[in-house]
Design an enzyme around this catalytic site. Structure first.
Site, mmCIF file in Angstrom:
data_model
loop_
_atom_site.group_PDB
_atom_site.id
_atom_site.type_symbol
_atom_site.label_atom_id
_atom_site.label_comp_id
_atom_site.label_asym_id
_atom_site.label_seq_id
_atom_site.Cartn_x
_atom_site.Cartn_y
_atom_site.Cartn_z
ATOM 1 N N ILE A 500 -4.394 -2.438 -1.860
ATOM 2 C CA ILE A 500 -3.839 -1.769 -0.678
ATOM 3 C C ILE A 500 -2.732 -0.799 -1.045
ATOM 4 O O ILE A 500 -2.153 -0.152 -0.172
ATOM 5 C CB ILE A 500 -3.322 -2.795 0.347
ATOM 6 C CG1 ILE A 500 -2.259 -3.704 -0.282
ATOM 7 C CG2 ILE A 500 -4.467 -3.616 0.929
ATOM 8 C CD1 ILE A 500 -1.617 -4.675 0.683
ATOM 9 N N GLY A 504 4.858 2.629 -9.235
ATOM 10 C CA GLY A 504 5.350 2.631 -10.594
ATOM 11 C C GLY A 504 5.446 1.239 -11.189
ATOM 12 O O GLY A 504 5.486 1.081 -12.403
ATOM 13 N N VAL A 508 -0.893 -3.214 -5.819
ATOM 14 C CA VAL A 508 -0.617 -4.129 -4.719
ATOM 15 C C VAL A 508 -1.940 -4.540 -4.099
ATOM 16 O O VAL A 508 -2.792 -3.684 -3.797
ATOM 17 C CB VAL A 508 0.287 -3.486 -3.647
ATOM 18 C CG1 VAL A 508 0.672 -4.521 -2.589
ATOM 19 C CG2 VAL A 508 1.543 -2.906 -4.271
ATOM 20 N N LYS A 522 2.021 -8.040 -5.372
ATOM 21 C CA LYS A 522 2.322 -6.899 -6.235
ATOM 22 C C LYS A 522 2.349 -7.373 -7.683
ATOM 23 O O LYS A 522 3.088 -8.279 -8.050
ATOM 24 C CB LYS A 522 3.677 -6.291 -5.850
ATOM 25 C CG LYS A 522 4.052 -5.060 -6.677
ATOM 26 C CD LYS A 522 5.464 -4.597 -6.364
ATOM 27 C CE LYS A 522 5.575 -3.996 -4.979
ATOM 28 N NZ LYS A 522 4.941 -2.670 -4.881
ATOM 29 N N ASP A 617 14.889 4.220 -5.038
ATOM 30 C CA ASP A 617 13.605 4.885 -4.799
ATOM 31 C C ASP A 617 13.270 4.879 -3.309
ATOM 32 O O ASP A 617 12.202 4.427 -2.898
ATOM 33 C CB ASP A 617 12.494 4.208 -5.601
ATOM 34 C CG ASP A 617 11.273 5.113 -5.786
ATOM 35 O OD1 ASP A 617 11.389 6.316 -5.482
ATOM 36 O OD2 ASP A 617 10.221 4.630 -6.227
#
Length: 851
Positions: A500, A504, A508, A522, A617
């Protein structure tokens, strides 16, 4: 007879004439040297002898021999000397200044040495008492020596403070804020108050109060750094009270009206419930009791002492220590969960990342430490030092922060006249042979078991710190979320069937746990040489961070070299899919909720948890959506797990091009303001409905695709943050809104988000607001910042570079890499602010890999 009576009357009149001359209400606007006054000599019942030109203020020499300035209408003292002496003392004005002496001419107070001779003492209409020379230049003024009150026209410069008459409270002005302190401990900041608006990140020079409010000004005397706006009322003063409150009041009619009072919460006052008293939070108030395990000590000023009479509170280092304390051992009384100390929120911990036992040990070895608060997940250790203040319940800070009060347990023999028996020598003599043999056997067994435990602990530690494929079954860290086996996650994801997302950190996958809970799994890659213990310690911290706008970490897997994180599942996916996709358009109200939810999540990471986490991020791909307008940030804290090997271009860089703050590229220190910059870029994308660093697509183009008035650039290929800056300068905000909204938004609504966004992307990090202030601006509790154009001019360079690069779409990845490196070098070699280019205009691919 008559002549003798006349003569007697004449003599009496001659004797009383000097007294009658200096009795009665005689006031002066200016007094020359060689003037002497005492409370008995002058003038009216208040001892006043000097008055301002409009009679607003009077100066008096009170019955406690204090030189004071008071507001006449309200009879309120606004300045005074701190000396309190018998009424027989006197005040003298000479060419050298003012002095207060007692009957033996001993000087108790005087003005400092002056540069020239005094010509006059004057009381100005502002309430300022001034000593002037022959040229009317000020030699000394009371405004430079504040006590507990600030009046209109007076400045409180950096480094100076208002001090309460009793209680040890101070309002201190620093170069960035105004703070309330009790015995050196800060318990309130002006910048954190809900009524305070931060207008600038300039350095503070002084604080002043005037007819419109309270202000912190910069050195140019015009730039407002922080302000509290108030209505135009009567005579206004700011004062620190004897209970530690900072109050601004106006005198209207014949009474005082309180306009501002801080701190707002009753329980934030350091000594509101006495020493170790428990203040239970209520709306705008509080109730005082002793914590569980303590009782009232019977002192008038309020003090709680241990209920167990066999223990006592220790003395601080400066107190005389009796024999009982010297023969005592240290123990700790635990406070109930949810309690906190008034100073913890604004005090740095003594040590971070330590266990509770280590924290207690540090306190036990420090005679000035009288208690601790310890963060279970963060490992932060806070000392409670003398003097001890009140405890408060219902804390909104760290819920896992637990408090312990240091106590002493006295060791006294039953018969104080006899010495304790020496063991084991005397014991061995008295023990029978069979008892001695039994004693040796018991000791031997205990030593054998101790050695086995120590060896097992060493083996466990070796396995925890190893980076080999050894399993982690022996590892146990307090606070860890659920630990999954690899086989469990493989089964939950049907052998990682449904992908999905990707980023980086890896792929996932969607999964379903045996209880039916849908999760996002993840897979973490490129962790370098980081061991499992370090990984799990980080997960323990991240797993204990709970906020409505942060994706919940439900569990993890650390098996061999496999690393997985298990998150709650967000069924609408990431913001970029909804915002930039071809599906139904996001309506403005939902966009606003997304902006607010994201800001709240970042504000919590920056200031609501320990240790503080910088996301590094922030971008639409890391903002997830769920039903019922739920907004949650993901990948927070993963920057703590990122190794240098994961970045293929600049090992010190974290984040995504298009959202990187300029300081990433100048090797400057990275702070939470880097997240603020990224958030500002995301906010512009929320407004426009398109990527900042990409051209307008066909479904976004409208009749507005014309030349920008100031730059001549075509809007179809224009760098959107530059367009936002230019439209802000021209106040044309509606032209920035996503055209797909088709007018379903007001100009003032767009203006609000654009102004906040531009304030967030200031080139200088110090000019960007905190995320807490951003939340306040979005919610309406904090005034909108005015973007500083000078600190946004760098966007024009970005825009020109973007336009140039938009014509080079056929460039290959090697050319892009070379350009990336070249522009980065320009950043590193630049010293003049605003003179360099940026990487923000380059395609929004990840520095750390594809998202």
């Amino acid at each position: 007879m008559a002549s003798s009576s006349v003569f007697f009357f004449f003599i009496l009149w001659a004797l009383l004439l000097p007294l009658l001359t200096f009795s009665g209400p005689l006031y002066f606007h200016s007094i020359a040297p060689n003037f002497t006054s005492s409370y008995f000599q002058y003038i009216d019942h208040s001892g006043a002898f000097l008055v301002s030109s409009n009679s607003t203020f009077k100066a008096s020499f009170t019955n406690q021999s204090q030189l004071s300035v008071f507001h006449d209408s309200s009879n309120t003292i606004v300045w005074s000397t701190v000396t309190s002496l018998p009424a027989s003392s006197k005040l003298s004005l000479t060419v050298n200044g003012l002095t207060i002496t007692n009957e033996t001419d001993h000087v108790f107070w005087s003005t400092p040495k002056l540069q020239s001779r005094v010509a006059a003492l004057r009381l100005l209409e502002t309430g300022n008492l001034v000593l002037a020379d022959e040229k009317n230049a000020s030699l000394w003024q009371s405004f430079d020596y504040p006590v507990d009150t600030l009046v209109v026209g007076q400045r409180l410069s950096v480094g100076k403070a208002l001090s309460s008459a009793t209680g040890g409270y101070r309002l201190m002005v620093t170069n960035s804020d105004a703070v309330l302190q009790w015995n050196g401990m800060t318990y309130w900041k002006l910048s954190m108050d809900t009524k305070a608006y931060k207008d600038s990140n300039a350095e503070v020079a002084f604080m002043a109060v005037n007819g419109t409010g309270l202000y912190l000004f910069a050195g140019d005397e015009l730039t407002v750094v922080i302000q509290v706006s108030l209505a135009q009322l009567g005579f206004r003063i700011a004062k620190i009270d004897t209970d530690g409150r900072f109050i601004i009041s106006s005198f209207i009619g014949e009474s005082w009206t309180i306009e501002f009072s801080a701190p707002v919460e009753h329980c934030q006052l350091p000594l509101i419930c006495g020493r170790l008293g428990l203040c239970t939070r209520r709306a705008m108030s509080g109730t005082c009791l002793c914590p569980r395990g303590f009782r009232n000590g019977g002192h008038l000023n309020g003090e709680c002492i241990p209920a167990d009479k066999s223990v006592s509170l220790p003395s601080d280092c400066n107190s005389s220590v009796g024999l009982t304390e010297l023969n005592s051992s240290v123990s700790y009384l635990k406070l109930d969960d949810g309690m906190d100390y008034f100073a913890n929120a604004l005090t740095e911990p003594v040590k971070r990342g330590v266990s509770l036992s280590v924290c207690k040990g540090l306190c036990s070895e420090n005679c000035s430490c009288l208690g601790i608060f310890h963060g279970n997940s963060s490992g932060s250790c806070y000392f409670l030092q003398n003097p001890l203040g009140s405890i408060m319940s219902g804390s909104t800070s760290m819920k896992d922060r637990l408090g312990y009060i240091k106590t002493l347990v006295a060791h006294t023999p039953e018969n104080p006249d006899e010495k304790s028996p020496k063991f084991p020598v005397l014991g061995l003599v008295l023990l029978p042979s069979s008892g001695f043999i039994l004693f040796v056997i018991v000791i031997g067994i205990l030593c054998w078991r101790r050695n086995r435990i120590l060896k097992a602990a060493d083996r466990t530690l070796d396995r925890c710190e190893s980076t080999s494929s050894a399993e982690l079954e022996v590892l146990s860290i307090a606070g860890l979320p659920v630990r999954f086996d690899f086989e469990e996650l493989a089964a939950a994801t049907e052998n990682f069937k449904t992908q999905i997302g990707r980023g980086g950190f890896g792929m996932v996958y969607k999964g379903t746990l045996p209880d039916g809970t849908v999760v996002a799994v993840k897979k973490i890659t490129n962790l370098g040489v980081q061991g499992k213990k370090e990984f799990c310690t980080e997960i323990a911290i991240i797993g204990n961070i709970h906020h409505f706008n942060l994706v919940r970490l439900k569990g993890f897997c650390a098996q061999g070299r496999q690393r997985f994180l298990v998150y709650e599942y967000m069924n609408r996916g990431s913001l970029d899919r909804t915002l930039f996709g071809s599906g139904p358009v996001l309506e403005w109200q939902e966009r606003f909720k997304i902006a607010l939810g994201t800001a709240r999540g970042l504000a919590y990471l920056h200031s609501g948890c320990e240790p503080k986490i910088i996301h590094c991020d922030v971008k639409p791909e890391n903002i997830l959506l769920h039903d019922y307008s739920q907004v949650k940030i993901t990948d927070f804290g993963l920057s703590k797990l990122l190794s240098p090997e994961q970045s293929t271009l600049f090992t010190a860089m974290r984040g995504t091009r298009g959202y990187l703050a300029p300081e990433w590229l100048t090797r400057s220190a990275i702070s939470d303001k880097a997240d603020v910059y990224s958030y500002g870029m995301v906010l512009l994308e929320i407004v426009s409905g398109r990527k900042n660093s990409s051209s307008l697509t066909s479904n976004q183009s409208t009749e507005k695709d014309s030349a920008s008035p100031s730059s001549g650039l075509n809007l179809r290929s224009m760098y959107f943050p530059l367009l936002a800056l230019e439209m802000h300068e021209q106040r044309r905000y509606l032209e920035l809104a996503d055209p797909r909204l088709e007018g379903r938004v007001l100009a003032e609504e767009v203006e609000k988000l654009v102004r906040i966004a531009l304030s967030c992307v200031h080139e200088e990090p110090s000019l960007r607001p905190s995320m807490t202030n951003v939340v306040g601006m979005l919610e309406g509790g904090v005034a909108l910042s005015e973007p500083r154009i000078q600190s946004l001019n760098f966007l024009r360079s970005y825009g020109r570079s973007f336009t140039k690069e938009s014509r080079m779409e056929t460039c290959n990845k090697q050319n892009e890499f070379e350009m990336f490196t070249r522009v980065g070098a320009m950043f590193n070699s630049t010293t003049t602010s605003g003179s360099y280019n940026s990487l923000s205009y380059i395609s929004s691919q990840d520095v750390s890999g594809p998202r």
